[in-house]
Scaffold this motif. Structure first.
Motif, short mmCIF file in Angstrom:
data_model
loop_
_atom_site.label_atom_id
_atom_site.label_comp_id
_atom_site.label_asym_id
_atom_site.label_seq_id
_atom_site.Cartn_x
_atom_site.Cartn_y
_atom_site.Cartn_z
N LYS A 42 -24.15 74.92 32.91
CA LYS A 42 -24.52 73.59 32.39
C LYS A 42 -25.77 73.08 33.11
O LYS A 42 -26.60 72.40 32.52
N LYS A 43 -25.86 73.40 34.40
CA LYS A 43 -27.02 72.97 35.19
C LYS A 43 -27.45 74.13 36.07
O LYS A 43 -26.73 74.55 36.96
N THR A 44 -28.64 74.65 35.81
CA THR A 44 -29.15 75.80 36.56
C THR A 44 -29.93 75.33 37.78
O THR A 44 -30.90 74.58 37.64
N PRO A 45 -29.53 75.77 38.98
CA PRO A 45 -30.29 75.37 40.18
C PRO A 45 -31.71 75.91 40.15
O PRO A 45 -31.98 76.97 39.56
N LYS A 46 -32.63 75.19 40.76
CA LYS A 46 -34.02 75.64 40.81
C LYS A 46 -34.16 76.83 41.75
O LYS A 46 -33.65 76.82 42.87
N ASN A 47 -34.87 77.84 41.26
CA ASN A 47 -35.14 79.03 42.07
C ASN A 47 -36.53 78.85 42.68
O ASN A 47 -37.53 79.34 42.15
N GLU A 48 -36.59 78.13 43.79
CA GLU A 48 -37.87 77.72 44.36
C GLU A 48 -38.41 78.76 45.34
O GLU A 48 -37.66 79.55 45.92
N LYS A 49 -39.72 78.72 45.55
CA LYS A 49 -40.39 79.70 46.40
C LYS A 49 -39.84 79.69 47.82
O LYS A 49 -39.73 80.72 48.47
#
Length: 387
Positions: free
Chosen positions: A82-89
């Motif tokens: 439902k909510k995808t976490p951000k895949n941050e650098k």
């Protein structure tokens, strides 16, 4: 009470305890499956996780002599977060396949089957039953297919009309000769998308899987991951469902029907760096309720290291160097050495050269050499642009 009436009561009761599909079949041997399994063994296509006795896998009476019928059940699970976490650098994340989201399905389906067994024995006290989920001798898919829940597609998954292949399966052998349901007459037709999309060629042909090449299996192994699969693994920590994602029968199939299977995004896509040094206790506390934890933390940690290499995450370099130096497990040290080489740079080369002089394990030394070769090659390619 007639068995037809009892069967109807069981079907109605199953709906009240959260079973999405239920079907009945005989306890006759699975003759065609037996031939396929023999072929799989001859080709060395089996993973090794399954029951090795083909007779037990295909003859319910060898498991329970009183067997007269089998009840198959299916529970649907969600295919998207439902909510995808951000895949941050600065905070790269791994990925558990959707089959491992929410509470461990083995536990949930067993609870449903225990309730179903109790319901039957209230009505027929002398009934004999035996339930299993995934780890039992029988093939869940073969039972479900013969019981009319769906058909087995070219991706080797059971595909149901309502939920696609996003279903967990379990079954109960009983001593009661329930009238069997009719199998669904359906097939994939000319569609070959899953076979074409399989990144390792594990789907040898429609309906035949070389489990030893399947990323879903490889993510669960505890040894070094073979070189040819490391880049292909990407950021997968457990499981692989591309063959389900591309299936036309799965388009727009996404069901949140069970609270137990509601995915926690932080567990479905956990940050990678904290996994490198997670303790056994913390791992069990965090991931112990999901099915993807069944092999322990070692495969997950190895896959997390490969994922950091996939992202070429320079922010993880110090952690990886520390793992290479201090982790007591050769597979983890060696995989870290390879990953350090993939990230590259002068710091990586220096760390690898230093470890080469003190490491005693031959397999780890091989990984250090691989890492050095990769890092040096990368530096050579990058140097002209720096001049």
């Amino acid at each position: 009470m007639s068995l037809n009436m009892l069967k109807q009561e069981i079907i109605e009761y199953s709906k009240t305890i959260g079973i999405d599909k239920i079907g009945f079949t005989t306890a006759d041997p699975f003759v065609e499956l037996k031939e396929r399994l023999r072929t799989q063994q001859q080709l060395n296509y089996q993973s090794g996780f399954e029951e090795q006795d083909v007779d037990k896998r295909t003859d319910p009476k060898l498991i329970m002599p009183e067997a007269k019928s089998i009840i198959s059940i299916a529970l649907a699970y969600p295919s998207r977060l439902k909510k995808t976490p951000k895949n941050e650098k600065q905070n790269r994340r791994g990925l558990f396949a959707s089959v491992s989201w929410g509470r461990d399905y083995h536990v949930v389906l067993r609870e449903r089957l225990i309730k179903l067994e109790a319901f039957i024995k209230e009505r027929v006290p002398l009934a004999v039953t035996k339930s299993m989920v995934d780890t039992g001798e029988l093939s869940d898919r073969a039972v479900a297919e013969r019981a009319g829940l769906g058909f087995v597609g070219k991706n080797c998954s059971l595909i149901t009309p309502e939920f696609g292949s996003y279903v967990y399966l379990g079954e109960m052998i009983t001593s009661l000769p329930f009238p069997p349901d009719e199998p669904i007459l359906d097939s994939c037709g000319s569609c070959n998308k899953c076979v074409e999309a399989c990144p390792t060629g594990a789907l040898v042909q429609g309906g035949q899987l070389n489990a030893k090449k399947c990323l879903a299996y490889l993510t669960q192994t505890k040894d070094f991951l073979p070189d040819q699969y490391r880049d292909t693994l990407g950021n997968r920590l457990y499981g692989m469902d591309k063959c389900q994602i591309v299936c036309p029968r799965n388009q727009n199939k996404n069901f949140y029907l069970h609270e137990e299977f509601e995915p926690n995004p932080e567990l479905a896509m956990p940050p990678l760096k904290p996994l490198l040094k997670i303790s056994n206790r913390k791992f069990k506390e965090t991931f112990g309720t999901v099915s993807g934890s069944w092999r322990g933390k070692k495969p997950i940690q190895r896959n997390a290291i490969i994922a950091l290499a996939y992202f070429k995450d320079e922010t993880a370099l110090d952690d990886l160097i520390d793992v290479m130096k201090t982790d007591p497990r050769p597979v983890i040290r060696g995989t870290a050495a390879w990953a350090i080489g993939k990230i590259g740079g002068q710091k990586a080369i220096l760390a690898l050269k230093t470890m080469e002089t003190v490491e005693n394990d031959e397999e780890v030394l091989q990984e250090i050499k691989k890492g050095l070769a990769i890092a040096k090659n990368k530096l050579t390619k990058e140097s002209p642009s720096r001049s």
